[in-house]
Design a protein around this motif. Structure first.
Motif, PDB file in Angstrom:
ATOM      1  N   UNK A  13       0.846  -1.192   0.000  1.00 24.04           N
ATOM      2  CA  UNK A  13       0.000   0.000   0.000  1.00 24.04           C
ATOM      3  C   UNK A  13       0.884   1.245   0.000  1.00 24.04           C
ATOM      4  N   UNK A  14       0.646   2.119   0.944  1.00 22.87           N
ATOM      5  CA  UNK A  14       1.472   3.328   1.063  1.00 22.87           C
ATOM      6  C   UNK A  14       2.532   3.191   2.147  1.00 22.87           C
ATOM      7  N   UNK A  15       2.644   1.999   2.730  1.00 25.68           N
ATOM      8  CA  UNK A  15       3.632   1.749   3.790  1.00 25.68           C
ATOM      9  C   UNK A  15       4.928   1.241   3.163  1.00 25.68           C
ATOM     10  N   UNK A  16       6.020   1.938   3.417  1.00 22.61           N
ATOM     11  CA  UNK A  16       7.339   1.515   2.940  1.00 22.61           C
ATOM     12  C   UNK A  16       7.961   0.629   4.012  1.00 22.61           C
ATOM     13  N   UNK A  17       8.195  -0.630   3.662  1.00 19.17           N
ATOM     14  CA  UNK A  17       8.725  -1.593   4.626  1.00 19.17           C
ATOM     15  C   UNK A  17      10.246  -1.534   4.729  1.00 19.17           C
ATOM     16  N   UNK A  18      10.904  -1.277   3.604  1.00 22.69           N
ATOM     17  CA  UNK A  18      12.372  -1.163   3.587  1.00 22.69           C
ATOM     18  C   UNK A  18      12.778  -0.492   2.284  1.00 22.69           C
ATOM     19  N   UNK A  19      13.887   0.236   2.288  1.00 20.91           N
ATOM     20  CA  UNK A  19      14.385   0.853   1.055  1.00 20.91           C
ATOM     21  C   UNK A  19      15.883   1.075   1.157  1.00 20.91           C
ATOM     22  N   UNK A  20      16.482   1.488   0.025  1.00 22.64           N
ATOM     23  CA  UNK A  20      17.905   1.805   0.021  1.00 22.64           C
ATOM     24  C   UNK A  20      18.266   2.509  -1.279  1.00 22.64           C
ATOM     25  N   UNK A  21      19.396   3.227  -1.252  1.00 23.59           N
ATOM     26  CA  UNK A  21      19.979   3.817  -2.457  1.00 23.59           C
ATOM     27  C   UNK A  21      21.331   3.158  -2.691  1.00 23.59           C
ATOM     28  N   UNK A  22      22.014   3.587  -3.756  1.00 19.13           N
ATOM     29  CA  UNK A  22      23.352   3.084  -4.011  1.00 19.13           C
ATOM     30  C   UNK A  22      24.283   3.484  -2.884  1.00 19.13           C
ATOM     31  N   UNK A  42       3.735   8.424  -5.726  1.00 12.59           N
ATOM     32  CA  UNK A  42       3.337   7.369  -6.659  1.00 12.59           C
ATOM     33  C   UNK A  42       2.536   6.269  -5.965  1.00 12.59           C
ATOM     34  N   UNK A  43       2.938   5.897  -4.754  1.00 14.99           N
ATOM     35  CA  UNK A  43       2.340   4.744  -4.067  1.00 14.99           C
ATOM     36  C   UNK A  43       0.817   4.814  -3.942  1.00 14.99           C
ATOM     37  N   UNK A  44       0.235   5.968  -3.584  1.00 12.32           N
ATOM     38  CA  UNK A  44      -1.237   5.998  -3.427  1.00 12.32           C
ATOM     39  C   UNK A  44      -2.002   5.713  -4.709  1.00 12.32           C
ATOM     40  N   UNK A  45      -1.362   5.890  -5.859  1.00  7.64           N
ATOM     41  CA  UNK A  45      -2.060   5.690  -7.129  1.00  7.64           C
ATOM     42  C   UNK A  45      -2.012   4.245  -7.617  1.00  7.64           C
ATOM     43  N   UNK A  46      -1.286   3.373  -6.909  1.00  6.59           N
ATOM     44  CA  UNK A  46      -1.141   1.992  -7.363  1.00  6.59           C
ATOM     45  C   UNK A  46      -2.368   1.169  -6.976  1.00  6.59           C
ATOM     46  N   UNK A  47      -2.641   0.071  -7.717  1.00  7.94           N
ATOM     47  CA  UNK A  47      -3.776  -0.797  -7.380  1.00  7.94           C
ATOM     48  C   UNK A  47      -3.606  -1.375  -5.978  1.00  7.94           C
ATOM     49  N   UNK A  69       3.970  -4.878  -8.781  1.00  9.74           N
ATOM     50  CA  UNK A  69       3.052  -5.186  -7.683  1.00  9.74           C
ATOM     51  C   UNK A  69       2.719  -6.668  -7.765  1.00  9.74           C
ATOM     52  N   UNK A  70       3.042  -7.406  -6.714  1.00 13.88           N
ATOM     53  CA  UNK A  70       2.842  -8.848  -6.706  1.00 13.88           C
ATOM     54  C   UNK A  70       2.176  -9.253  -5.394  1.00 13.88           C
ATOM     55  N   UNK A  71       0.923  -9.757  -5.485  1.00 11.21           N
ATOM     56  CA  UNK A  71       0.175 -10.169  -4.290  1.00 11.21           C
ATOM     57  C   UNK A  71       0.101  -9.070  -3.235  1.00 11.21           C
ATOM     58  N   UNK A  72      -0.107  -7.852  -3.699  1.00 11.84           N
ATOM     59  CA  UNK A  72      -0.287  -6.731  -2.782  1.00 11.84           C
ATOM     60  C   UNK A  72       0.990  -6.084  -2.306  1.00 11.84           C
TER      61      UNK A  72
END
Length: 228
Positions: A13-22, A42-47, A69-72
């Motif tokens: 959904x709109x919750x970011x669980x983990x991220x990273x940059x170079x 972008x996230x709020x506009x996704x299915x 997007x795979x299984x939510x």
């Protein structure tokens, strides 16, 4: 050509669980803040809650945000437009495979923002480095697809085993209840048997006493009342 993956996130959904940059980007904090800001748009506009596998690409600040997007679960990466589409989606497919293959995937429906950052951030960094080091991504991708098929089979087998385990647990619980009921019945039967035995014993004692009294009375009558 630079095929660097600039940024990647895993979310629901709109919750970011983990991220990273170079790892080698300068001014990391400023850079990741900018990527996160664009991702939050972008996230709020996704299915939402989609069971099917969907892909799309959004352009923001002259960069392309590729999304799987795979299984939510949302997998997103950021690249220069010159990188194209093939490599970013192979990268996202790899991230998806790594995420669904670990215990974090099961916990993701109820996870909070950045809850998996400590566990999955190093995985994202490692994958970014692999895809940005000009290795042969096609061979890497195909090998991972084979492993993914094996993993899917193992997950199905584990699920069936778990289901059988639940059935066995139900059977064991019913067996335990039956054993408890049988033990209770046995104890009750023994108790009733003892109670009736004592009742019969008291009846026999009473009969004996009455009999003894009757015999004594007869003897006394014979001795004292009848003429000698």
């Amino acid at each position: 050509m630079d095929i660097s993956i600039l940024y990647c996130l895993v979310g629901r959904g709109t919750v970011v669980l983990a991220d990273s940059i170079r790892e080698w980007d300068d001014y990391k904090e400023d850079v990741i803040i900018n990527y996160r800001a664009n991702a939050s748009k972008i996230l709020p506009s996704l299915p939402k809650g989609a069971d099917k596998r969907n892909t799309q690409t959004n352009k923001c600040d002259s960069l392309l945000y590729h999304i799987l997007v795979d299984n939510g679960v949302v997998y997103m990466c950021t690249c220069e437009a010159a990188v194209g589409y093939n490599t970013p989606y192979k990268f996202l497919d790899w991230v998806c495979t790594r995420f669904t293959g670990c215990s974090l995937y099961v916990r993701s429906p109820t996870a909070r923002n950045m809850e998996f950052q400590r566990e999955f951030n190093p995985v994202i960094i490692d994958l970014i480095e692999q895809f940005s080091s000009h290795r042969e991504p096609d061979k890497l991708y195909e090998a991972q697809r084979v492993l993914d098929g094996i993993k899917t089979t193992m997950i199905e087998n584990i699920g069936k085993t778990a289901e059988r385990g639940e059935q066995l647990d139900d059977l064991l619980e019913k067996t335990t209840d039956l054993e408890y009921s049988s033990d209770t019945f046995r104890k009750a039967a023994v108790k009733i048997k003892k109670r009736y035995w004592w009742q019969n014993f008291r009846i026999w004692i009473a009969c004996g006493v009455v009999g003894a009294i009757g015999i004594t009375a007869i003897v006394l009558l014979v001795v004292f009342l009848l003429p000698s």
